[in-house]
Design a protein around this motif. Structure first.
Motif, PDB file in Angstrom:
ATOM      1  N   ARG A 169       5.455   6.064   5.225  1.00  0.00           N
ATOM      2  CA  ARG A 169       4.105   6.608   5.241  1.00  0.00           C
ATOM      3  C   ARG A 169       3.135   5.530   5.664  1.00  0.00           C
ATOM      4  O   ARG A 169       3.184   4.414   5.142  1.00  0.00           O
ATOM      5  CB  ARG A 169       3.761   7.062   3.825  1.00  0.00           C
ATOM      6  CG  ARG A 169       2.656   8.047   3.808  1.00  0.00           C
ATOM      7  CD  ARG A 169       2.610   8.721   2.469  1.00  0.00           C
ATOM      8  NE  ARG A 169       1.461   9.586   2.420  1.00  0.00           N
ATOM      9  CZ  ARG A 169       1.142  10.342   1.393  1.00  0.00           C
ATOM     10  NH1 ARG A 169       1.900  10.310   0.323  1.00  0.00           N
ATOM     11  NH2 ARG A 169       0.098  11.120   1.426  1.00  0.00           N
ATOM     12  N   GLU A 170       2.260   5.851   6.600  1.00  0.00           N
ATOM     13  CA  GLU A 170       1.244   4.894   7.033  1.00  0.00           C
ATOM     14  C   GLU A 170       0.084   4.949   6.042  1.00  0.00           C
ATOM     15  O   GLU A 170      -0.571   5.981   5.917  1.00  0.00           O
ATOM     16  CB  GLU A 170       0.733   5.278   8.428  1.00  0.00           C
ATOM     17  CG  GLU A 170       1.514   4.665   9.566  1.00  0.00           C
ATOM     18  CD  GLU A 170       1.319   3.158   9.645  1.00  0.00           C
ATOM     19  OE1 GLU A 170       2.267   2.464  10.036  1.00  0.00           O
ATOM     20  OE2 GLU A 170       0.216   2.680   9.295  1.00  0.00           O
ATOM     21  N   THR A 196      -2.873   3.339  -3.645  1.00  0.00           N
ATOM     22  CA  THR A 196      -2.666   2.040  -2.998  1.00  0.00           C
ATOM     23  C   THR A 196      -3.981   1.286  -3.014  1.00  0.00           C
ATOM     24  O   THR A 196      -5.061   1.866  -2.958  1.00  0.00           O
ATOM     25  CB  THR A 196      -2.223   2.171  -1.531  1.00  0.00           C
ATOM     26  OG1 THR A 196      -3.250   2.829  -0.803  1.00  0.00           O
ATOM     27  CG2 THR A 196      -0.935   2.921  -1.403  1.00  0.00           C
ATOM     28  N   CYS A 197      -3.852  -0.030  -3.066  1.00  0.00           N
ATOM     29  CA  CYS A 197      -5.051  -0.873  -3.030  1.00  0.00           C
ATOM     30  C   CYS A 197      -4.750  -2.047  -2.119  1.00  0.00           C
ATOM     31  O   CYS A 197      -3.647  -2.604  -2.165  1.00  0.00           O
ATOM     32  CB  CYS A 197      -5.383  -1.358  -4.433  1.00  0.00           C
ATOM     33  SG  CYS A 197      -6.913  -2.274  -4.510  1.00  0.00           S
ATOM     34  N   VAL A 198      -5.743  -2.402  -1.289  1.00  0.00           N
ATOM     35  CA  VAL A 198      -5.556  -3.528  -0.376  1.00  0.00           C
ATOM     36  C   VAL A 198      -6.534  -4.643  -0.726  1.00  0.00           C
ATOM     37  O   VAL A 198      -7.434  -4.474  -1.539  1.00  0.00           O
ATOM     38  CB  VAL A 198      -5.744  -3.113   1.099  1.00  0.00           C
ATOM     39  CG1 VAL A 198      -4.551  -2.341   1.576  1.00  0.00           C
ATOM     40  CG2 VAL A 198      -6.996  -2.306   1.269  1.00  0.00           C
ATOM     41  N   GLU A 199      -6.367  -5.777  -0.040  1.00  0.00           N
ATOM     42  CA  GLU A 199      -7.164  -6.950  -0.381  1.00  0.00           C
ATOM     43  C   GLU A 199      -8.645  -6.768  -0.143  1.00  0.00           C
ATOM     44  O   GLU A 199      -9.479  -7.353  -0.832  1.00  0.00           O
ATOM     45  CB  GLU A 199      -6.693  -8.151   0.451  1.00  0.00           C
ATOM     46  CG  GLU A 199      -5.589  -8.926  -0.196  1.00  0.00           C
ATOM     47  CD  GLU A 199      -5.117 -10.088   0.654  1.00  0.00           C
ATOM     48  OE1 GLU A 199      -4.373 -10.906   0.126  1.00  0.00           O
ATOM     49  OE2 GLU A 199      -5.479 -10.156   1.838  1.00  0.00           O
ATOM     50  N   VAL A 252       4.247   2.342   3.676  1.00  0.00           N
ATOM     51  CA  VAL A 252       4.899   2.435   2.369  1.00  0.00           C
ATOM     52  C   VAL A 252       6.177   3.224   2.583  1.00  0.00           C
ATOM     53  O   VAL A 252       6.143   4.373   3.016  1.00  0.00           O
ATOM     54  CB  VAL A 252       3.997   3.135   1.337  1.00  0.00           C
ATOM     55  CG1 VAL A 252       4.753   3.342   0.035  1.00  0.00           C
ATOM     56  CG2 VAL A 252       2.760   2.314   1.085  1.00  0.00           C
ATOM     57  N   LYS A 253       7.317   2.581   2.303  1.00  0.00           N
ATOM     58  CA  LYS A 253       8.600   3.248   2.533  1.00  0.00           C
ATOM     59  C   LYS A 253       9.173   3.672   1.198  1.00  0.00           C
ATOM     60  O   LYS A 253       9.021   2.983   0.191  1.00  0.00           O
ATOM     61  CB  LYS A 253       9.564   2.283   3.232  1.00  0.00           C
ATOM     62  CG  LYS A 253       9.148   1.968   4.657  1.00  0.00           C
ATOM     63  CD  LYS A 253      10.180   1.121   5.352  1.00  0.00           C
ATOM     64  CE  LYS A 253       9.835  -0.319   5.154  1.00  0.00           C
ATOM     65  NZ  LYS A 253      10.464  -1.202   6.128  1.00  0.00           N
ATOM     66  N   MET A 255       6.015  -3.373  -4.841  1.00  0.00           N
ATOM     67  CA  MET A 255       7.078  -2.409  -5.088  1.00  0.00           C
ATOM     68  C   MET A 255       6.747  -1.645  -6.353  1.00  0.00           C
ATOM     69  O   MET A 255       6.157  -2.191  -7.279  1.00  0.00           O
ATOM     70  CB  MET A 255       8.420  -3.128  -5.303  1.00  0.00           C
ATOM     71  CG  MET A 255       8.976  -3.671  -4.022  1.00  0.00           C
ATOM     72  SD  MET A 255      10.710  -4.073  -4.026  1.00  0.00           S
ATOM     73  CE  MET A 255      11.100  -4.492  -5.637  1.00  0.00           C
ATOM     74  N   ALA A 256       7.146  -0.382  -6.382  1.00  0.00           N
ATOM     75  CA  ALA A 256       6.910   0.403  -7.595  1.00  0.00           C
ATOM     76  C   ALA A 256       7.966   1.493  -7.675  1.00  0.00           C
ATOM     77  O   ALA A 256       8.574   1.865  -6.671  1.00  0.00           O
ATOM     78  CB  ALA A 256       5.516   1.026  -7.564  1.00  0.00           C
TER      79      ALA A 256
END
Lengths: 376, 343
Positions: A80-81, A102-105, A66-67, A47-48
């Motif tokens: 948003r996808e 955004t950053c993913v694993e 991301v909502k 969350m941000a």
């Protein structure tokens, strides 16, 4: 709905996908969820705040969406996808002027520009656990993870990190010390970065010095540290581990200043208030706890029925009430003072108890009442 | 601290009082003492424990106790008389306070109509079992090199839990055993820890990726040691009774126990396994029942009997070092109140 969301000062994301807002003044918690159909793949990962005025909350879920939630209106305004679940969960979400990071694993760091579909992509390495943005220099981000050392990236020059941390020297058995960066924090008013690891170490790095190894290393507990937060007062850091132990560490010497008691489960989210000496913690035991950093006492405890993943504090005063409420409180206090003044004072005589029993009970009752009011 | 000063003064006074009492005969002495006790003769801060002479102190104490007992009996008689006199108008009898009814209300107590909790439970790790997608298959093992008592306990547990298999733990690491169990279709791994020839711990790990609960086991009674027990349990699937798991944590643990047993109990077998939670201790009993008529049941206890106390609940399969704990028992924080329970 909008009234409910406007009074909430703490926002939490849960494993069931529900965004929860808590108002400490009204001592109430509210659930804000998209539709009646919830699912586990909407589990909130990050969350941000969407903007500096804190009117929008960005919520990142496991399924890659991301909502945007507006605190004024009380509804989700946009979705948003931003990737798919095959790349892993979100590990970091940040906002710069007009773009979202955004950053993913799996290590894919993307900068999504508003309006256009083109993205700037950086591969930061596999096994990322956390991506954090520097609050003062918003184009700089730091990433770290399992066997992935701390790296600081400048988004204007995305090909190489501006700082890569070097691993500590071999330990006393001459074996390589494993690397597992769990959470990162930027120390305000300086270039330093503080990280907490899964091997219960807290390390401070200084990119402005030529030394790439940590400037300070402190250890706490025996369990992986999962969350970290920097309070408004300089020189300390709050960390939490998987056993529910929260500690305040001193960054000058690396000693434990004190522990915050009360948690029973792993700490998943930790945030200090920007101006007040308060820290909010949430975790797997389904409670939100707000501790005071000065006397380490528990100020508030709220039961929220799902396991909580992240917490977000608003900068405004948590205990502040609106003008109307404060007026009522003052009026009530004035009335109470009048009541006490008009009452007769009764003196207690301890020796002859039987005779004076009635009077004694009256004073006791009054005393208890007085005590209750003072506590409030 | 001002009290101490007072007591010192009182001591001297008491001694001076006692001296004249000693001079008189014992019987008179007792009478005067009794008289003196009835009136406000002694200073109110005097207590029996200040008399240095053990015999005298003991006798004073016994007298004090008798007085108190007499007063209590008198009070009881008076109340009974009043009750009788009032007859129908008498106020209802007061319920005696017990630790269970003085229990501090736990805010995590589950409301049966709560949608969020229902959704949480409907989609958690046990949902596969509760939606009848999997059948339980339990692997029971012990810590390394178990002694006879633990081995017999494991064998008896395997008769009580259907589809349970006992394997000898050849010093294998649990983290390596777990993927093998998953590949062979096991749903539960149960490890009984032994200390000093007696089972004292239980690790219950739900297998695909489910929570791991660590219990302290006490008061284990094997079949041989049980009095008036029935014949050995049969292969029928027993019914399961889960008592008093009210809080959210209690719900999770209760579901863990429920998922150990297959869904459809065979009522022909007339066997029932009970997990009764009281004051955070879980009592396990295994009975066979028979209905003599519609209102009377006879039960005989079969099977082992043991008590469990939850020490920690960890999310994910067994990983005590790096796993995330959902609940950890912290003695100094959680056991400070005698009326607060967590399950």
């Amino acid at each position: 709905m909008s009234a409910k969301s406007q009074i909430c000062s703490i926002w939490l994301g849960s494993e069931t996908g529900i965004l929860k807002g808590v108002s400490l003044t009204k001592k109430q918690a509210f659930n804000f969820c998209e539709m009646s159909c919830l699912s586990r793949d909407q589990e909130v990962c990050v969350m941000a705040w969407g903007d500096p005025h804190e009117s929008e909350v960005l919520v990142g879920s496991v399924n890659g969406t991301v909502k945007t939630f507006s605190t004024d209106k009380g509804i989700f305004t946009a979705t948003r996808e931003c990737g798919d679940p095959s790349q892993g969960r979100f590990t970091g979400l940040a906002v710069t002027d007009s773009s979202m990071i955004t950053c993913v694993e799996s290590g894919l760091l993307k900068v999504w520009k508003e309006g256009s579909t083109e993205t700037v992509e950086i591969n930061v390495g596999n096994g990322i656990c956390r991506m954090q943005q520097n609050p003062s220099q918003r184009h700089r981000v730091a990433t770290g993870g399992k066997e992935n050392p701390l790296k600081v990236w400048d988004l204007e020059r995305p090909d190489k990190p501006i700082f890569t941390a070097k691993n500590v020297a071999h330990d006393w058995l001459d074996m390589r010390v494993p690397v597992w960066v769990r959470d990162i924090g930027f120390i305000p008013d300086s270039d330093k970065i503080v990280t907490c690891t899964g091997h219960h170490q807290v390390r401070v790095y200084d990119p402005s010095t030529p030394q790439r190894r940590p400037v300070l290393e402190a250890r706490f507990g025996e369990y992986p540290l999962t969350a970290l937060s920097l309070p408004a007062s300089q020189g300390t850091v709050v960390v939490g581990n998987t056993h529910g132990e929260l500690a305040i560490l001193d960054l000058r010497k690396g000693l434990v200043r004190g522990c915050l008691k009360g948690l029973a489960g792993a700490v998943r989210g930790l945030q200090c208030h920007p101006s007040l000496p308060l820290v909010a913690s949430c975790g797997l035991d389904r409670f939100l706890r707000v501790h005071s950093l000065e006397d380490r006492s528990l100020q508030h405890k709220v039961y929220l029925k799902s396991r909580l993943n992240c917490v977000l504090l608003s900068s405004r005063d948590l205990e502040s009430s609106s003008a109307d409420v404060s007026g009522d409180v003052e009026e009530v206090k004035a009335e109470e003072d009048e009541v006490w003044d008009t009452m007769e004072t009764v003196t207690e005589k301890t020796k002859k108890r039987a005779a004076q029993k009635d009077e004694a009970t009256v004073t006791e009752v009054d005393g208890k009442k007085k005590r209750k009011l003072v506590k409030k | 601290k001002p009290k101490k000063g007072k007591t010192k003064k009182v001591k001297r006074k008491v001694k001076s009082d006692e001296a004249p009492v000693q001079e008189m005969e014992q019987a008179e002495g007792e009478e005067t003492e009794k008289k003196s006790e009835s009136g406000p003769c002694f200073p109110p801060t005097f207590s029996v424990s200040e008399i240095k002479n053990k015999q005298r102190r003991h006798s004073m104490f016994l007298k004090l106790k008798e007085e108190k007992r007499k007063q209590k009996l008198e009070l009881k008689k008076k109340k009974k008389k009043e009750r009788k006199a009032l007859g129908d108008k008498a106020p209802p009898k007061e319920v005696p306070k017990t630790i269970e009814n003085q229990r501090i209300y736990d805010e995590t107590t589950v409301n049966p109509e709560d949608e969020e909790v229902a959704f949480d439970e409907g989609t958690d790790e046990f949902s596969a079992y509760f939606n009848r997608l999997t059948n339980p298959k339990v692997l029971i093992t012990t810590s390394d090199r178990p002694r006879g008592r633990t081995v017999r306990f494991c064998e008896q547990l395997a008769t009580v839990i259907p589809h349970a298999h006992v394997y000898y733990r050849r010093g294998l690491a649990l983290k390596r055993v777990i993927p093998q169990c998953v590949s062979r279709g096991f749903t539960y791994l149960m490890v009984i820890n032994e200390d000093r020839k007696v089972p004292n711990g239980l690790v219950l790990c739900h297998l695909p990726d489910g929570p791991t609960a660590h219990f302290k086991v006490s008061n284990v009674r094997l079949r041989k040691e049980m009095k008036r027990r029935g014949k050995d349990p049969t292969e029928h699937v027993p019914e399961v009774i889960l008592n008093n798991f009210t809080t959210r944590l209690g719900h999770s643990i209760g579901r863990m126990f429920a998922a150990l047993f297959p869904h459809d109990p065979q009522f022909v077998g007339r066997q029932v396994a009970t997990f009764h939670n009281q004051r955070d201790f879980i009592f396990f009993r295994f009975h066979r029942y028979i209905f003599k008529n519609e209102k009377k049941v006879g039960i005989q206890e079969l099977g082992p009997r043991f008590t469990l106390k939850l020490r920690s609940l960890q999310k994910g399969t067994f990983d005590s070092k790096f796993g995330e704990y959902e609940w950890v028992h912290k003695r100094h924080e959680m056991d400070s109140s005698r009326r607060k329970f967590h399950l």
